[in-house]
Design an enzyme around this catalytic site. Structure first.
Site, mmCIF file in Angstrom:
data_model
loop_
_atom_site.group_PDB
_atom_site.id
_atom_site.type_symbol
_atom_site.label_atom_id
_atom_site.label_comp_id
_atom_site.label_asym_id
_atom_site.label_seq_id
_atom_site.Cartn_x
_atom_site.Cartn_y
_atom_site.Cartn_z
ATOM 1 N N VAL A 12 0.847 -1.134 -0.029
ATOM 2 C CA VAL A 12 -0.006 0.240 -0.042
ATOM 3 C C VAL A 12 0.840 1.402 -0.150
ATOM 4 O O VAL A 12 0.669 2.283 -0.636
ATOM 5 C CB VAL A 12 -0.958 -0.065 1.317
ATOM 6 C CG1 VAL A 12 -1.816 1.343 1.373
ATOM 7 C CG2 VAL A 12 -1.884 -1.148 1.188
ATOM 8 N N ASP A 31 11.666 3.133 5.393
ATOM 9 C CA ASP A 31 11.231 1.718 5.321
ATOM 10 C C ASP A 31 12.449 0.766 5.858
ATOM 11 O O ASP A 31 13.427 1.346 5.705
ATOM 12 C CB ASP A 31 10.705 1.198 3.770
ATOM 13 C CG ASP A 31 10.081 0.042 4.002
ATOM 14 O OD1 ASP A 31 8.978 0.060 3.525
ATOM 15 O OD2 ASP A 31 10.440 -1.037 4.610
ATOM 16 N N ALA A 72 3.948 -1.128 9.068
ATOM 17 C CA ALA A 72 3.361 -1.621 10.064
ATOM 18 C C ALA A 72 3.554 -3.394 9.932
ATOM 19 O O ALA A 72 3.830 -4.059 9.151
ATOM 20 C CB ALA A 72 1.810 -1.921 9.975
ATOM 21 N N TYR A 138 -3.344 -8.004 16.135
ATOM 22 C CA TYR A 138 -3.167 -7.028 14.989
ATOM 23 C C TYR A 138 -3.941 -5.985 15.049
ATOM 24 O O TYR A 138 -3.756 -4.892 15.216
ATOM 25 C CB TYR A 138 -3.200 -7.948 13.554
ATOM 26 C CG TYR A 138 -3.033 -6.743 12.460
ATOM 27 C CD1 TYR A 138 -1.997 -6.201 12.082
ATOM 28 C CD2 TYR A 138 -4.479 -6.992 11.619
ATOM 29 C CE1 TYR A 138 -2.201 -5.203 11.206
ATOM 30 C CE2 TYR A 138 -4.509 -5.977 10.624
ATOM 31 C CZ TYR A 138 -3.328 -5.171 10.436
ATOM 32 O OH TYR A 138 -3.743 -4.394 9.300
ATOM 33 N N LYS A 142 -3.573 -1.919 16.317
ATOM 34 C CA LYS A 142 -4.062 -0.638 15.494
ATOM 35 C C LYS A 142 -4.884 0.079 16.072
ATOM 36 O O LYS A 142 -5.065 1.413 15.923
ATOM 37 C CB LYS A 142 -4.314 -1.294 14.193
ATOM 38 C CG LYS A 142 -3.442 -1.827 13.080
ATOM 39 C CD LYS A 142 -2.662 -0.825 12.168
ATOM 40 C CE LYS A 142 -1.866 -1.352 11.379
ATOM 41 N NZ LYS A 142 -1.390 -0.469 10.392
ATOM 42 N N MET A 202 -9.951 -23.547 0.829
ATOM 43 C CA MET A 202 -10.626 -22.632 1.137
ATOM 44 C C MET A 202 -11.245 -22.976 2.525
ATOM 45 O O MET A 202 -11.654 -24.004 3.159
ATOM 46 C CB MET A 202 -12.106 -22.956 0.423
ATOM 47 C CG MET A 202 -11.798 -22.800 -0.986
ATOM 48 S SD MET A 202 -13.652 -22.858 -1.891
ATOM 49 C CE MET A 202 -13.551 -24.595 -1.959
ATOM 50 N N ARG A 216 -15.923 -10.978 1.697
ATOM 51 C CA ARG A 216 -15.018 -9.874 2.049
ATOM 52 C C ARG A 216 -15.252 -8.805 1.010
ATOM 53 O O ARG A 216 -15.601 -8.950 0.054
ATOM 54 C CB ARG A 216 -13.396 -10.463 2.175
ATOM 55 C CG ARG A 216 -13.073 -11.374 3.115
ATOM 56 C CD ARG A 216 -12.990 -10.506 4.427
ATOM 57 N NE ARG A 216 -12.663 -11.547 5.504
ATOM 58 C CZ ARG A 216 -13.226 -12.436 6.030
ATOM 59 N NH1 ARG A 216 -14.624 -12.449 5.829
ATOM 60 N NH2 ARG A 216 -12.922 -13.061 7.064
ATOM 61 N N ASP A 279 -11.402 -15.655 11.643
ATOM 62 C CA ASP A 279 -12.097 -15.141 10.675
ATOM 63 C C ASP A 279 -13.304 -14.686 10.910
ATOM 64 O O ASP A 279 -14.382 -15.744 11.325
ATOM 65 C CB ASP A 279 -12.020 -16.370 9.706
ATOM 66 C CG ASP A 279 -10.849 -16.145 8.518
ATOM 67 O OD1 ASP A 279 -10.253 -15.053 8.652
ATOM 68 O OD2 ASP A 279 -10.743 -17.000 7.700
HETATM 69 N N1 UFG Z 1 -8.752 -17.532 2.381
HETATM 70 C C1 UFG Z 1 -9.017 -18.887 2.347
HETATM 71 N N2 UFG Z 1 -7.617 -19.570 1.858
HETATM 72 C C2 UFG Z 1 -6.442 -19.015 1.721
HETATM 73 C C3 UFG Z 1 -6.568 -17.495 2.103
HETATM 74 C C4 UFG Z 1 -7.515 -16.850 2.738
HETATM 75 O O1 UFG Z 1 -9.894 -19.380 2.253
HETATM 76 O O2 UFG Z 1 -5.517 -19.574 1.349
HETATM 77 C C5 UFG Z 1 -9.913 -16.810 3.063
HETATM 78 C C6 UFG Z 1 -9.953 -16.311 4.475
HETATM 79 O O3 UFG Z 1 -10.174 -17.306 5.210
HETATM 80 C C7 UFG Z 1 -10.897 -15.255 4.380
HETATM 81 C C8 UFG Z 1 -10.672 -14.666 3.143
HETATM 82 O O4 UFG Z 1 -10.006 -15.676 2.322
HETATM 83 O O5 UFG Z 1 -12.253 -15.554 4.462
HETATM 84 C C9 UFG Z 1 -9.656 -13.433 2.705
HETATM 85 O O6 UFG Z 1 -8.706 -13.947 3.590
HETATM 86 P P1 UFG Z 1 -7.173 -12.743 3.516
HETATM 87 O O7 UFG Z 1 -6.391 -13.448 4.407
HETATM 88 O O8 UFG Z 1 -6.833 -12.497 1.894
HETATM 89 O O9 UFG Z 1 -7.903 -11.506 4.202
HETATM 90 P P2 UFG Z 1 -8.466 -11.325 5.556
HETATM 91 O O10 UFG Z 1 -10.063 -11.070 5.445
HETATM 92 O O11 UFG Z 1 -8.287 -12.445 6.620
HETATM 93 O O12 UFG Z 1 -7.892 -10.170 6.146
HETATM 94 C C10 UFG Z 1 -7.531 -8.793 5.418
HETATM 95 C C11 UFG Z 1 -6.241 -8.121 6.013
HETATM 96 C C12 UFG Z 1 -6.437 -7.615 7.316
HETATM 97 C C13 UFG Z 1 -7.750 -6.636 7.360
HETATM 98 C C14 UFG Z 1 -8.780 -7.559 6.787
HETATM 99 C C15 UFG Z 1 -10.014 -6.487 7.013
HETATM 100 O O13 UFG Z 1 -5.126 -9.021 5.819
HETATM 101 O O14 UFG Z 1 -5.323 -7.063 7.681
HETATM 102 O O15 UFG Z 1 -8.587 -7.997 5.573
HETATM 103 O O16 UFG Z 1 -10.903 -7.103 5.965
HETATM 104 F F1 UFG Z 1 -7.859 -6.424 8.742
#
Ligand code: UFG
Length: 320
Positions: A12, A31, A72, A138, A142, A202, A216, A279
């Site tokens: 970002v 950085d 961060a 985390y 924040k 998944m 999401r 999650d």
């Molecule tokens: N997921 C899978 N398989 C994977 C990776 C992720 O099914 O291999 C799922 C997760 O369980 C979740 C979704 O995909 O349901 C999105 O997961 P991400 O890890 O891509 O993102 P997160 O929603 O966990 O978190 C992100 C940021 C956080 C932030 C959050 C807010 O990493 O810092 O979005 O929405 F806080």
């Protein structure tokens, strides 16, 4: 304006620094390269490599209008296993930055906050007045910084803005997502398409959602960068404004994988795995406040184009 971007070698931070430069601002990137990449710092930008807690004081003494604080520690799972890294790396470091800003009269701060400050939502879309009950270290770290910014605005007249990002995705040309340890859904799925991983897991298909997988709100990193520009320009002395940034549309894990299949033309094997701790089932933003107060208008809400930009970045050889 003359601005410092912390974490400007990261995902970002590098996109935001590039947009600030394009908008005519003078930018210095700080950085420590713990997760960032020196070659992600936009061309023509001065780069100071080092720990913000140590570098901020001497640098800000040169005279700056503001700081965009993107640096961060940001892995939810790691924050549960090694909380000290998050209290130190996020909270203590940010406090040092705030003190350096106060001591040097640096007026504006735009801070990368997160939807993780809200925890499991009672209502979606999530508005900024929703309860903040983070479910992981985390998000808690924040949120602590958000509180510190509020008190510095009240006590010292800081012009503070916290931007609570939802799921950032996509890329902006040569600036994109490349974490050494990748945990995010879209880059992982694209790694499968590239043959760098065998399959995608998944995490749960029994969530209370339409297709059983988590939903999401995916926001294009360039739309996010535009919000940083607007936030920096609109920051008001003595005020701490908080804005959610998401597209307002929810996509399930299955929908994301299907979109990646369409965009890449690859089969992308997927299997159901157990739920991941921490999650929430559904996270979707209301960004009404940012739209109304900042005039922010996301332009890249279509998941196909978000994935398309991430795929272009990954296939340009920078995605590993
Ligand atoms: N997921 C899978 N398989 C994977 C990776 C992720 O099914 O291999 C799922 C997760 O369980 C979740 C979704 O995909 O349901 C999105 O997961 P991400 O890890 O891509 O993102 P997160 O929603 O966990 O978190 C992100 C940021 C956080 C932030 C959050 C807010 O990493 O810092 O979005 O929405 F806080």
């Amino acid at each position: 304006m003359k601005l410092v971007v912390t974490g400007g070698a990261g995902y970002v931070g590098s996109v935001s620094a590039a947009r600030l430069v394009e908008a005519g601002h003078e930018v210095v990137v700080v950085d420590d390269l713990s997760t960032g990449h020196a070659d992600a710092v936009p061309e023509g930008v001065r780069f100071v490599e080092g720990d913000i807690a140590e570098v901020a004081g001497p640098l800000l003494a040169e005279g700056f209008d503001g700081v965009l604080h993107c640096a961060a520690k940001s892995l939810v799972g790691e924050s549960m296993q090694d909380p000290a890294k998050y209290w130190q790396g996020n909270v203590v470091t940010s406090l040092r930055l705030l003190e350096a800003m106060r001591d040097n009269g640096t007026q504006r701060l735009v801070f990368s906050s997160t939807a993780a400050t809200y925890g499991e939502p009672e209502q979606v879309p999530i508005v900024e007045t929703a309860p903040t009950r983070p479910t992981n270290t985390y998000g808690a770290s924040k949120l602590a910084i958000d509180y510190a910014i509020t008190s510095f605005a009240t006590a010292h007249g800081l012009a503070g803005v916290s931007l609570r990002y939802f799921n950032v995705a996509g890329a902006y040309g040569k600036f994109g997502e490349r974490h050494t340890v990748e945990t995010h859904l879209i880059p992982i799925v694209l790694q499968v398409a590239l043959g760098q991983r065998e399959k995608v897991q998944m995490f749960g298909d029994d969530w209370p959602t339409e297709d059983g997988t988590c939903v999401r709100d995916y926001i294009h990193v360039l739309d996010l960068a535009e919000a940083h520009l607007l936030a920096m320009e609109n920051a008001k002395p003595g005020r701490h404004a908080i804005y959610n940034l998401g597209s307002g549309f929810g996509f399930s894990v299955k929908q994301v994988i299907d979109t990646c299949r369409q965009v890449t033309g690859h089969e992308i094997p997927a299997e159901v795995a157990p739920r991941r701790a921490g999650d929430p089932a559904v996270l979707v933003a209301s960004s009404e406040r940012a739209r109304q107060e900042l005039g922010w208008q996301p332009k890249r809400e279509d998941l196909t184009s978000i994935v398309g930009d991430a795929w272009a970045f990954a296939t340009a050889g920078r995605g590993d």
